[in-house]
Design an enzyme around this catalytic site. Structure first.
Site, mmCIF file in Angstrom:
data_model
loop_
_atom_site.group_PDB
_atom_site.id
_atom_site.type_symbol
_atom_site.label_atom_id
_atom_site.label_comp_id
_atom_site.label_asym_id
_atom_site.label_seq_id
_atom_site.Cartn_x
_atom_site.Cartn_y
_atom_site.Cartn_z
ATOM 1 N N ASP A 1 25.239 6.186 66.613
ATOM 2 C CA ASP A 1 25.203 6.763 65.264
ATOM 3 C C ASP A 1 26.498 6.342 64.560
ATOM 4 O OD1 ASP A 1 27.199 8.429 66.235
ATOM 5 O OD2 ASP A 1 26.176 10.297 65.741
ATOM 6 N N HIS A 2 26.737 6.927 63.385
ATOM 7 C CA HIS A 2 27.962 6.579 62.631
ATOM 8 C C HIS A 2 29.222 6.950 63.414
ATOM 9 C CE1 HIS A 2 26.715 10.648 61.784
ATOM 10 N NE2 HIS A 2 27.965 10.959 61.485
ATOM 11 N N CYS B 1 27.913 8.011 70.553
ATOM 12 C CA CYS B 1 28.066 8.838 69.352
ATOM 13 C C CYS B 1 29.506 9.354 69.352
ATOM 14 C CB CYS B 1 26.999 9.933 69.259
ATOM 15 S SG CYS B 1 27.078 11.236 70.493
ATOM 16 N N THR C 1 30.911 12.141 70.516
ATOM 17 C CA THR C 1 31.285 12.646 71.844
ATOM 18 C C THR C 1 30.468 12.037 72.969
ATOM 19 O OG1 THR C 1 29.659 14.394 71.612
ATOM 20 C CG2 THR C 1 31.924 14.908 70.912
ATOM 21 N N GLY C 2 29.325 11.454 72.637
ATOM 22 C CA GLY C 2 28.367 10.989 73.651
ATOM 23 C C GLY C 2 27.410 12.090 74.074
ATOM 24 N N HIS D 1 24.515 6.272 92.705
ATOM 25 C CA HIS D 1 23.776 7.441 93.196
ATOM 26 C C HIS D 1 22.596 7.827 92.314
ATOM 27 C CE1 HIS D 1 27.233 9.226 95.881
ATOM 28 N NE2 HIS D 1 27.038 7.921 96.076
ATOM 29 N N HIS E 1 19.457 8.380 98.189
ATOM 30 C CA HIS E 1 19.443 8.663 96.750
ATOM 31 C C HIS E 1 18.066 8.422 96.132
ATOM 32 C CE1 HIS E 1 23.720 9.055 97.105
ATOM 33 N NE2 HIS E 1 23.801 7.828 97.602
HETATM 34 C C1 RB5 Z 1 28.381 13.176 64.229
HETATM 35 O O1 RB5 Z 1 29.302 13.757 63.374
HETATM 36 C C2 RB5 Z 1 28.520 13.751 65.628
HETATM 37 O O2 RB5 Z 1 28.049 15.073 65.648
HETATM 38 C C3 RB5 Z 1 27.789 12.906 66.637
HETATM 39 O O3 RB5 Z 1 28.289 11.609 66.590
HETATM 40 C C4 RB5 Z 1 27.895 13.326 68.078
HETATM 41 O O4 RB5 Z 1 29.225 13.562 68.457
HETATM 42 C C5 RB5 Z 1 27.000 14.403 68.507
HETATM 43 O O5 RB5 Z 1 26.927 14.783 69.683
#
Ligand code: RB5
Length: 150
Positions: free
Chosen positions: A11-12, A68, A70-71, A101, A136
């Site tokens: 995403d952005h 993203c 945080t991922g 694993h 596994h």
């Molecule tokens: C976008 O602002 C943010 O919420 C997204 O990139 C991500 O971190 C969500 O889990």
């Protein structure tokens, strides 16, 4: 990493790290299929997770990287797709274990939580990691069985 092909998407919030890793991996001879996003404009991470997840679940290509902020969001979304085992990794050891694993077929990263050099190292480790099978296999098979409940 000869003849390796991967899908990539973000995403952005993960756009700049996606662009960086795309170039970094391409320079190493990896064929990288980019499923977007293609600018800093705000998009919804489930839409990108769906595109990459469906491609990987279909085996074309067999593995992918999703990013993203945080991922977290993009990994939650990707794991809703049948056949996807997406692992959010913020360290090299987890990246290796997720391959050896868990046979993770998607690596998830957070652009806002990782330095670029660390992200490169995590991606390298994950791409080189090989599923160890053995004990596994029955566990990943049980994960696959959980897909049938949906
Ligand atoms: C976008 O602002 C943010 O919420 C997204 O990139 C991500 O971190 C969500 O889990």
């Amino acid at each position: 990493m000869r003849e390796m092909k991967i899908a990539i998407g973000s995403d952005h919030g993960g756009f700049h790290l996606k662009e960086h890793l795309k170039q970094y991996l391409t320079n190493q001879g990896v064929e990288v299929l980019d499923f977007g996003t293609f600018s800093e404009e705000s998009v919804d991470y489930p839409d990108i997770a769906e595109k990459v997840g469906r491609a990987v679940a279909a085996g074309e290509p067999q593995r992918g990287i999703l990013i993203c902020g945080t991922g977290i969001g993009i990994s939650i979304a990707a794991n809703k797709i049948r056949g996807i085992r997406a692992a959010l990794c913020a360290d090299v050891f987890s990246a290796l274990m997720s391959r050896e694993h868990n046979d993770a077929n998607i690596l998830c990263l957070g652009e806002r939580t990782l330095g670029v050099g660390h992200a490169e190292m995590i991606a390298d480790t994950w791409l080189h990691g090989v599923f160890q099978g053995g004990r596994h296999t029955k566990r990943t098979a049980k994960i696959t069985n959980l897909d049938k409940d949906r």
